[in-house]
Each structure stands twice: as C-alpha cells, then as structure tokens.
Design an enzyme around this catalytic site. Structure first.
Site, mmCIF file in Angstrom:
data_model
loop_
_atom_site.group_PDB
_atom_site.id
_atom_site.type_symbol
_atom_site.label_atom_id
_atom_site.label_comp_id
_atom_site.label_asym_id
_atom_site.label_seq_id
_atom_site.Cartn_x
_atom_site.Cartn_y
_atom_site.Cartn_z
ATOM 1 N N LYS A 94 0.845 -1.202 0.000
ATOM 2 C CA LYS A 94 0.000 0.000 0.000
ATOM 3 C C LYS A 94 0.876 1.246 0.000
ATOM 4 O O LYS A 94 1.468 1.623 1.013
ATOM 5 C CB LYS A 94 -0.928 0.052 1.225
ATOM 6 N N GLU A 145 9.476 1.304 10.908
ATOM 7 C CA GLU A 145 10.529 2.296 10.632
ATOM 8 C C GLU A 145 9.847 3.650 10.744
ATOM 9 O O GLU A 145 9.060 4.032 9.881
ATOM 10 C CB GLU A 145 11.091 2.103 9.219
ATOM 11 N N CYS A 177 13.591 10.674 6.941
ATOM 12 C CA CYS A 177 13.564 10.233 8.338
ATOM 13 C C CYS A 177 14.946 10.320 8.968
ATOM 14 O O CYS A 177 15.070 10.419 10.174
ATOM 15 C CB CYS A 177 13.033 8.818 8.418
ATOM 16 N N GLU A 184 10.045 16.268 15.075
ATOM 17 C CA GLU A 184 10.441 16.007 13.694
ATOM 18 C C GLU A 184 9.698 17.004 12.798
ATOM 19 O O GLU A 184 8.477 16.951 12.686
ATOM 20 C CB GLU A 184 10.069 14.577 13.298
HETATM 21 P P1 NAD Z 1 2.242 8.457 7.677
HETATM 22 O O1 NAD Z 1 2.499 7.710 8.928
HETATM 23 O O2 NAD Z 1 1.210 9.506 7.697
HETATM 24 O O3 NAD Z 1 1.825 7.471 6.499
HETATM 25 C C1 NAD Z 1 2.629 6.370 6.138
HETATM 26 C C2 NAD Z 1 1.766 5.315 5.480
HETATM 27 O O4 NAD Z 1 0.831 4.829 6.436
HETATM 28 C C3 NAD Z 1 0.929 5.825 4.296
HETATM 29 O O5 NAD Z 1 0.874 4.831 3.301
HETATM 30 C C4 NAD Z 1 -0.436 6.030 4.926
HETATM 31 O O6 NAD Z 1 -1.489 5.923 3.992
HETATM 32 C C5 NAD Z 1 -0.484 4.886 5.911
HETATM 33 N N1 NAD Z 1 -1.429 5.073 7.022
HETATM 34 C C6 NAD Z 1 -1.864 6.240 7.556
HETATM 35 N N2 NAD Z 1 -2.720 5.989 8.557
HETATM 36 C C7 NAD Z 1 -2.822 4.637 8.674
HETATM 37 C C8 NAD Z 1 -3.549 3.770 9.526
HETATM 38 N N3 NAD Z 1 -4.343 4.237 10.488
HETATM 39 N N4 NAD Z 1 -3.392 2.434 9.370
HETATM 40 C C9 NAD Z 1 -2.574 1.941 8.424
HETATM 41 N N5 NAD Z 1 -1.870 2.714 7.565
HETATM 42 C C10 NAD Z 1 -1.993 4.054 7.693
HETATM 43 O O7 NAD Z 1 3.668 8.998 7.240
HETATM 44 P P2 NAD Z 1 4.002 9.936 6.023
HETATM 45 O O8 NAD Z 1 3.498 11.302 6.373
HETATM 46 O O9 NAD Z 1 3.587 9.289 4.760
HETATM 47 O O10 NAD Z 1 5.612 9.906 6.061
HETATM 48 C C11 NAD Z 1 6.340 10.713 6.890
HETATM 49 C C12 NAD Z 1 6.813 9.954 8.116
HETATM 50 O O11 NAD Z 1 7.494 8.759 7.730
HETATM 51 C C13 NAD Z 1 7.831 10.735 8.925
HETATM 52 O O12 NAD Z 1 7.537 10.657 10.294
HETATM 53 C C14 NAD Z 1 9.153 10.020 8.635
HETATM 54 O O13 NAD Z 1 10.131 10.150 9.615
HETATM 55 C C15 NAD Z 1 8.709 8.627 8.462
HETATM 56 N N6 NAD Z 1 9.710 7.877 7.694
HETATM 57 C C16 NAD Z 1 10.477 6.958 8.339
HETATM 58 C C17 NAD Z 1 11.453 6.253 7.648
HETATM 59 C C18 NAD Z 1 12.303 5.223 8.328
HETATM 60 O O14 NAD Z 1 12.827 4.362 7.645
HETATM 61 N N7 NAD Z 1 12.461 5.254 9.629
HETATM 62 C C19 NAD Z 1 11.631 6.480 6.297
HETATM 63 C C20 NAD Z 1 10.822 7.432 5.666
HETATM 64 C C21 NAD Z 1 9.841 8.122 6.375
#
Ligand code: NAD
Length: 456
Positions: free
Chosen positions: A156, A231, A265, A358
C-alpha cells in the site's frame, strides 16, 4: 472529486498529475485473497528459480530507470538526479536479495537421541505500508527480502505518491512474477492501511511512516498477534566537535538535512556544534545553505524540490513563525507549488519544539555544546533514535561517542546512513526491526526447530 477517484498532485506545480481509481477495503481483501492463493506455489518455488525472479525485478527496474525516475521526480517533487539514484538503489536491492533464497541457512544443534536443526519458513501474506518521501525505494527495501524469503505481498503506497508503485507492479507482472505474488493497492491509510493491519490472513505488517501511525499499527496488530516491523520518525543529531575538519562538516551538513527537502527520516536536523567552533562553523555553513539550488525537479541543476503538499508546507512553516531565530535562509521559487526555502535556526533553546519535534521539512537547528559528555546527553535527549553523525579528528572520541549514542544507524566523518548491504532501523520510538542487509531476512521469516530421532 468523485468518491472513487484519487487525485494525484505534482508538488512543483500544485496541479493534478493524474486521477486514478481510489482503492477501498474490498480491493484490499481481493489483493490479500490473491496473495494467499499465490503463496503455496511461491514458497515452494526452487530457491534458484525464486532468485531468478528477484534478478528479473532488478533488471526490469534498470531497464525502466528513466521512466520510473521521472514518475518519482514529478509525483514526489524530488530532483531528477536524486530520483535516478533512487531507482538505481531499487534495482540494487532486488539484485542483492536475489542472493538470499539460496542462502537462507539454518543451524544444526547437538542434542541427545537424534539430530536437531533449524530452517527458516516464510510468514505468508505480508502487508507493506510505505510513506511518500521515498515511495518506490522504501517499498523495495521491504519487497526484496519479503519476496526472497518466500512471502507474497500486498503493497500500500502513500495516497500522495502511488504512481511509481502502481507502475512497478505492472512491470513486475511483465517481468514474469506470478499473479498474486505482488499487488499494489492505492488507497487511504485510514481504510486500506487499517484493513491490512486487521486482516486475519495477513501475517505481518512492515510499516514505514510516522511514529504516531506506527503506534496505532502496533496496537492494531496486537489483535491478531501479527508480526510488525516499524521504521518511524527521527530527529537525528549531527555532532560537530571543534577538532573536526570544520569545512568538510559544514559543506556536508546542508545535504544531510535539506536533501529531499528535509523530508527524510534520517535528516540530521539537530546540528550540535562544540561552542568553541560555533562561529567558525556557522560562517562556513551559511554560504553552503544559501547556494542550494531550489527549483523544478526535472531541471538537471536542481538540488532541492518543493515539499510534498500544502499541508506539509503549513506544518513546516509553523516552526518558522515571526518569532523564530532565523540565522540564515536560502531561496525558493514563488508561485504555484509547495515551496519552502532551506532555513537554519540559531540560537534555539533545546526545549523548543523546533529542536525536539520532527519537522520533516528544510529546517535545521544549530545548538552549541561544551564537552563530549554534554554532546552525548543532548544527542540522546529525544524520543527518537534513528540515525546521526559524529564529526571529529579524534578516533578514540569517535568510537566512544558512537557507542554512547542511542541510534540505529551512525556515520563518522560522513552523513550517509543507508546502504543496501547494511542494516537500517531505529532505537527507541524510531521503531523496531531492521531493513536492508542480511538482517532484513529475519523480519520476513520464522525459525522452525526440527528434531529427527535417530534411535538409541
Ligand atoms: P504516515 O504515517 O502519515 O503514512 C505512512 C503510510 O501509512 C501511508 O501509506 C499512509 O497511507 C499509511 N497510514 C496512515 N494511517 C494509517 C492507519 N491508520 N493504518 C494503516 N496505515 C496508515 O507517514 P508519512 O506522512 O507518509 O511519512 C512521513 C513519516 O514517515 C515521517 O515521520 C518520517 O520520519 C517517516 N519515515 C520513516 C522512515 C524510516 O525508515 N524510519 C523512512 C521514511 C519516512
């Protein structure tokens, strides 16, 4: 916008790039059913044949490198040069894990009355939920080891950046991946993501995203005791000691926090500098920041693109209000698109939200420290523990501080954290589990212990 349509924007123009069908819970259920049906044959495939399938995935990405890079550059707003590099990494990840099916080794263990040994079994159907900042790259980090270990997957992508995942799923079919082994479902997290988390036929969720959503996924997965790797977010420190090569540290610092417009991240967004070197460091940092070329992601000279969305820009801007201590800023285009200039805040109180939260945008804070003990304490004073850097000319200090920092991925006299062959993941609330390298396979297999009685 009609209910069943997902409008995908181009962040550099704020215009609609494409309208695609918006997947819902029924689409997730259908994809999970297809993956469950495909699982027995995929796990039973000869290891050398599964390896060949992984190689084919790497090859098809290489063959479509430019097409995929342009999709990613336009949809995620990232510079085309970066997008090409990311597609190279995606191909490398599949080529690396093509070596895994034939190397999923077990142990033999001396016991009484027979022979004991272990084998590694795939988990089944795995749900992969990924964010918008490195859409296909982060998907590949999960797809490679998951498929190599014999799992089938439902991917997804983030609703803001689904295009590269959908195109990759088509290419994977063209490359010969059997039906159902990999499906991409482009829909909202609250419906499609949540359904994957609760679905009883999904054995594991591999999630990359925010710490807030990660918490809800861990809680939701508990109902079915699903395996989960997380992650999550970061607020990584970049520690610069006075005995470092200050010019090198200052030249490298902007790339480490403004790369991908700070939506990384691993962004080293807390630059902690030994007080005696603060003025010299800032004098070197300023020209490096103001020189960053922010603009059209498809222009070859561009180093930084826009933010992903209007919402993201508003969130980032809230940290740079009228009272913010802006030390210096770069430039960004006016007009349509979600632009934000690279910004350095100094002085900043370590308790300030800009120093603790962040930001996920091109905003860095610079904070002085007096000695090694204070540097380590400040660096660790966060709920996060993903990555970080140590700049020093003293080898003993480099190793002492490296061991003392509570982070999963560190670099010394460098700001790079991600390599295909080395483990990647966080301590503390940056998540658990490791991606990439040999360790990722642990997260997509169960260890089975078998005892074979040989008689007295
Ligand atoms: P997000 O958590 O809003 O969304 C990530 C994914 O989760 C998306 O596909 C979203 O549709 C899905 N999602 C949202 N709500 C959900 C739910 N209730 N149940 C299941 N899935 C759900 O994150 P974002 O805004 O897309 O990305 C930014 C964040 O990602 C930042 O906090 C960043 O640090 C983190 N990030 C971490 C890494 C790592 O490897 N540690 C890498 C890249 C980004």
């Amino acid at each position: 916008m009609p209910e069943g349509v997902l409008e995908v924007l181009e962040p550099a123009t704020a215009a609609v790039l494409e309208e695609i069908p918006r997947a819902g819970v029924a689409d997730v259920d259908a994809a999970v059913a297809r993956a469950a049906e495909a699982f027995p044959a995929w796990r039973a495939l000869a290891p050398s044949d599964r390896a060949a399938q992984l190689r084919a995935l790497g090859d098809v990405v290489s063959a479509h490198r430019e097409e995929l890079a342009v999709i990613e550059a336009r949809n995620a707003g990232k510079p085309i040069g970066d997008a090409r590099g990311e597609m190279d990494m995606v191909a490398s990840v599949f080529h690396y894990y093509a070596g895994a099916p034939e190397r999923l080794l077990g142990d033999t263990i001396p016991v009484t009355g027979g022979q004991a040994f272990t084998v590694r079994e795939p988990l089944g159907v795995v749900g992969l939920i990924v964010p918008w900042n490195f859409p296909l790259t982060i998907a590949a980090w999960k797809l490679g080891p998951a498929l190599a270990a014999g799992n089938t997957v439902v991917l997804k992508p983030a609703e803001l950046t689904p295009l590269s995942a959908l195109r990759f799923a088509e290419l994977a079919r063209e490359a010969g991946l059997p039906d159902g082994v990999l499906s991409a479902v482009a829909g909202p997290g609250a419906t499609c993501g949540a359904r994957l988390v609760e679905h009883p036929a999904v054995a594991k969720i591999a999630f990359t995203g925010s710490t807030a959503v990660g918490r809800s996924i861990a809680a939701g997965a508990a109902a079915t005791i699903k395996r989960v790797t997380l992650e999550l977010g970061g607020k990584s420190p970049n520690l610069v000691f006075a005995d470092a090569d200050l010019a090198a540290a200052a030249a490298a610092a902007p790339g480490a926090v403004f790369g991908n417009a700070g939506q990384d991240c691993c962004a080293r967004s807390r630059i902690l500098v030994q007080r005696s070197a603060l003025d010299a460091f800032l004098a070197e940092l300023e020209p490096a920041v103001t020189a960053i070329r922010v603009g059209d992601p498809l222009a070859p000279e561009t180093q930084m693109g826009p933010l992903i969305s209007a919402d993201q820009r508003a969130r980032v801007a809230a940290y740079v209000d009228d009272g913010a201590a802006v030390a210096f800023r770069g430039r960004a285009p006016d007009g349509p698109g979600f632009w934000f200039a690279p910004t350095v805040l100094c002085p900043v109180d370590p308790a300030d939200p800009a120093a603790r939260e962040e930001i996920f945008g091109p905003v860095a804070v610079v904070i002085p420290f007096d000695d090694e003990e204070e540097a380590v304490r400040m660096a660790n004073d966060t709920i996060y523990g993903l990555s970080g850097s140590i700049w020093t000319g003293d080898g003993g200090r480099a190793l002492r501080v490296a061991r003392a920092l509570d982070v999963g991925v560190l670099s010394i006299n460098s700001n790079t954290s991600v390599r295909v062959a080395t483990p990647f993941g966080g301590f503390k609330q940056s998540g658990y589990g490791r991606e990439l390298g040999p360790h990722a396979l642990d997260a997509y297999t169960e260890v089975k212990s078998i005892f074979f009685a040989t008689g007295a």
